[in-house]
Design an enzyme around this catalytic site. Structure first.
Site, PDB file in Angstrom:
ATOM      1  CG  ASP A 117     -11.514   3.544   5.669  1.00  0.00           C
ATOM      2  OD1 ASP A 117     -10.987   4.483   6.295  1.00  0.00           O
ATOM      3  OD2 ASP A 117     -11.287   3.335   4.468  1.00  0.00           O
ATOM      4  NE  ARG A 155      -9.397  10.768   8.106  1.00  0.00           N
ATOM      5  CZ  ARG A 155      -8.549   9.930   7.540  1.00  0.00           C
ATOM      6  NH1 ARG A 155      -8.940   8.722   7.177  1.00  0.00           N
ATOM      7  NH2 ARG A 155      -7.297  10.259   7.337  1.00  0.00           N
ATOM      8  CG  HIS A 162      -1.872   1.160   1.213  1.00  0.00           C
ATOM      9  ND1 HIS A 162      -3.062   1.099   0.528  1.00  0.00           N
ATOM     10  CD2 HIS A 162      -1.791   2.401   1.732  1.00  0.00           C
ATOM     11  CE1 HIS A 162      -3.697   2.248   0.658  1.00  0.00           C
ATOM     12  NE2 HIS A 162      -2.946   3.063   1.372  1.00  0.00           N
ATOM     13  CE  LYS A 195      -8.650   1.986   3.273  1.00  0.00           C
ATOM     14  NZ  LYS A 195      -8.825   3.351   2.844  1.00  0.00           N
ATOM     15  CB  SER A 237      -8.090   5.282   7.069  1.00  0.00           C
ATOM     16  OG  SER A 237      -8.424   5.215   5.718  1.00  0.00           O
TER      17      SER A 237
HETATM   18  N1  URA Z   1      -5.342   6.413   2.240  1.00  0.00           N
HETATM   19  C1  URA Z   1      -6.328   5.845   2.974  1.00  0.00           C
HETATM   20  O1  URA Z   1      -6.855   4.788   2.634  1.00  0.00           O
HETATM   21  N2  URA Z   1      -6.724   6.461   4.101  1.00  0.00           N
HETATM   22  C2  URA Z   1      -6.179   7.616   4.524  1.00  0.00           C
HETATM   23  O2  URA Z   1      -6.573   8.112   5.548  1.00  0.00           O
HETATM   24  C3  URA Z   1      -5.159   8.217   3.749  1.00  0.00           C
HETATM   25  C4  URA Z   1      -4.742   7.580   2.600  1.00  0.00           C
END
Ligand code: URA
Length: 444
Positions: free
Chosen positions: A161, A168, A82, A187, A183
């Site tokens: 999320d 957000r 990620h 995932k 966040s």
């Molecule tokens: N990517 C995400 O999935 N969440 C965040 O808060 C920032 C970047």
């Protein structure tokens, strides 16, 4: 649960109990907490932070609002990568098929462009026919069959999320380390992984621009991953200039394919190999980083990685001919070359300026429901520290029309600074594991 008193508690710098977080997130996901109260709480978290027990409870609660991918019985390990987001960052497009070609399953769940940063889903969707909205069942079946699926966050994964993130985005509460960490990790931890590699961007084009905050984010995410049985490693990589040359959806797909064919800009390939090698080592598909690198290079040199990418594209409804012929990708109507306005040394190629210009050209979103134009963007062939001659071609603008070209040329004028001296900061500067931080390269 009396929400105003929870907000007040957090506002005054006192921690909430783990079961209060669990109940709150469950209630929010069920639609029982209004966005205005959740916004106030998010702002309190933004200023007050979260204690480790609160962060753990928030992350677990977000995971528990949804389903999990399960790969029980799969004979190969499962890993993912990620990135915290950047400009020109097409690493996922190369890395997923490369790692899958080395015998590691990759359920690559990605996002769309966010602010000035690009998103893997938007890039993939520039391939005619490519479908990123797979169900969890489809994703699991494809991973079992091909070793890789490249998909968007399904409604089943961490739905809390998804809602919190959208909130957000419009309440100026994105740039909070505990909120970003929970966040991302909610995932990723729902993907059923045996290992996770994080590309934490640092520099003016990253969400967290300074190195100390980027390191703290990396450590926070590693702590969450390791405590939940998912070995997690992070690399800090430079985002004070775009990665590679191409910036813009279809242009980046073309550059990724060039990389899978054994070409590709050196910086893009370096970051891709570094992250992919960490993945192989983390799940024990290679002895060490050198062994992993050899395996990955062989997957590219033999054409296996490109072949895997073609199979993924075909399985997800895209035209696999794109790997042989980039002409299959949609093409910009107006293209113009940008030349150095003086001789000297490149001092900066400002990624945020480039990312914002892509959005203004139509290649990113101003509102969630906007579509994106896959054809627009930039190819920038210089990096900070490169010498240039006056009048030398150093970039191209790809736009819909002459107004777009003019906008792009202006953006390049602001983004690319040429002076008497300049230098390139290290591309991969730190390696962070549960054991600590390793400095890989010093800034000049
Ligand atoms: N990517 C995400 O999935 N969440 C965040 O808060 C920032 C970047």
């Amino acid at each position: 649960m009396v929400i105003p008193s929870l907000i007040e508690h957090k506002r005054d710098g006192r921690p909430l109990a783990p079961d209060q977080w669990a109940e709150l997130i469950r209630a929010y996901a069920a639609g029982a907490v209004p966005d205005y109260q959740m916004s106030a709480l998010l702002m309190a978290v933004y200023f007050r932070g979260l204690e480790p027990a609160e962060l753990a409870a928030l992350t677990d609660a977000m995971i528990d609002t949804g389903d999990r991918l399960r790969f029980d019985g799969l004979p190969i390990p499962v890993a993912d990568k990620h990135s915290t987001g950047g400009v020109g960052d097409k690493v996922s497009l190369l890395l997923a098929p490369m790692v899958a070609s080395c015998g590691v399953a990759v359920p690559m769940m990605s996002g769309r462009g966010l602010g000035h940063t690009g998103g893997t889903l938007d890039k993939l969707e520039s391939i005619p026919g490519f479908r990123t909205q797979l169900s969890l069942r489809e994703a699991r079946e494809q991973v079992e069959r091909l070793g890789c699926a490249m998909l968007g966050q399904t409604p089943e994964i961490a739905p809390a999320d998804k809602r919190l993130y959208a909130l957000r985005d419009v309440t100026a509460t994105v740039e909070s380390i505990p909120l970003i960490a929970s966040s991302i990790m909610s995932k990723k931890l729902a993907e059923g992984l045996n290992g996770l590699v994080l590309d934490v961007k640092t520099g003016s084009g990253a969400f967290l621009t300074d190195t100390a905050r980027a390191l703290e984010l990396a450590r926070t995410m590693i702590g969450l991953g390791e405590a939940r049985g998912c070995p997690t490693v992070a690399l800090l990589t430079a985002m004070d200039r775009p990665l590679g040359r191409a910036c813009g959806n279809a242009l980046e797909v073309e550059e990724a394919i060039e990389g899978l064919r054994g070409g590709g800009p050196a910086d893009l390939m370096e970051v891709t190999y570094a992250l992919a090698a960490e993945m192989l080592v983390l799940v024990r598909a290679a002895r060490d980083l050198a062994d992993a690198r050899r395996r990955l290079e062989e997957a590219v040199a033999s054409g296996r990685a490109l072949e895997t990418f073609a199979r993924i594209i075909e399985a997800q409804g895209g035209n696999p001919k794109v790997v042989e012929d980039p002409g299959v990708l949609p093409q910009a109507q107006a293209v113009e070359v940008y030349r150095a306005d003086r001789g000297g040394v490149v001092q900066a190629v400002e990624p945020r300026r480039i990312g914002r210009a892509i959005v203004a050209l139509g290649g990113g979103r101003m509102a969630v429901e906007d579509g994106v134009d896959p054809t627009v963007g930039f190819v920038i062939t210089v990096k900070p520290g490169d010498p240039v001659r006056a009048g030398e071609p150093i970039a191209s603008v790809f736009a819909r029309d002459s107004a777009g070209v003019a906008l792009g040329m202006r953006a390049l004028g602001e983004a690319v600074a040429i002076g008497d001296s300049g230098y390139l900061t290290p591309l991969v500067s730190h390696r962070i594991t549960v054991r600590g931080v390793e400095l890989l390269a010093e800034h000049a």
